[in-house]
Design a protein around this motif. Sequence first.
Motif, mmCIF file in Angstrom:
data_model
loop_
_atom_site.group_PDB
_atom_site.id
_atom_site.type_symbol
_atom_site.label_atom_id
_atom_site.label_comp_id
_atom_site.label_asym_id
_atom_site.label_seq_id
_atom_site.Cartn_x
_atom_site.Cartn_y
_atom_site.Cartn_z
ATOM 1 N N ALA A 1 0.837 -1.210 0.000
ATOM 2 C CA ALA A 1 0.000 0.000 0.000
ATOM 3 C C ALA A 1 0.868 1.255 0.000
ATOM 4 O O ALA A 1 0.564 2.231 -0.704
ATOM 5 N N LEU A 2 1.951 1.253 0.763
ATOM 6 C CA LEU A 2 2.864 2.411 0.769
ATOM 7 C C LEU A 2 3.441 2.670 -0.616
ATOM 8 O O LEU A 2 3.559 3.823 -1.042
ATOM 9 N N LYS A 3 3.785 1.598 -1.312
ATOM 10 C CA LYS A 3 4.366 1.751 -2.654
ATOM 11 C C LYS A 3 3.364 2.293 -3.656
ATOM 12 O O LYS A 3 3.744 2.893 -4.654
ATOM 13 N N ARG A 4 2.078 2.099 -3.400
ATOM 14 C CA ARG A 4 1.044 2.579 -4.316
ATOM 15 C C ARG A 4 0.647 4.033 -4.066
ATOM 16 O O ARG A 4 -0.070 4.625 -4.872
ATOM 17 N N LEU A 5 1.091 4.611 -2.947
ATOM 18 C CA LEU A 5 0.728 5.996 -2.652
ATOM 19 C C LEU A 5 1.304 6.937 -3.705
ATOM 20 O O LEU A 5 2.428 6.768 -4.166
#
Length: 121
Positions: free
Chosen positions: A106-110
Amino acid sequence: MLSSSAKLKAINKATNKCTSIRGEMPKDLFRWHPTCHHNKVMEYASQFVALEERPSHMALLYVWGHSYEFEDEGNLDLLDRLGETIAVKQSIWYATNAEIVSYVQALKRLRFSADCRITRT
């Protein structure tokens, strides 16, 4: 050959016996090294609690072991001592491998705008 999603599903349940004392979040989920075996957890717990909180650099205390080892080695009290040591810090998140994998993904998709607001894609 396994697809990326199949590999990630396998990671959720995988363990690794190499240790890493850096306490960092995994950069590569396929080479995720634990902090220590549960026998050595008290050597690292106080250091982990003492780490300065920085939102840009999350730390990870990743302990591995097998449930049968607690009975075989008569050291189930380590879990109680670990809990007492890290419970003093309210900001610690207790998570499973799968929860951490999901969070890292999820962090990488921000995506952020120029003024640092999170944007929707």
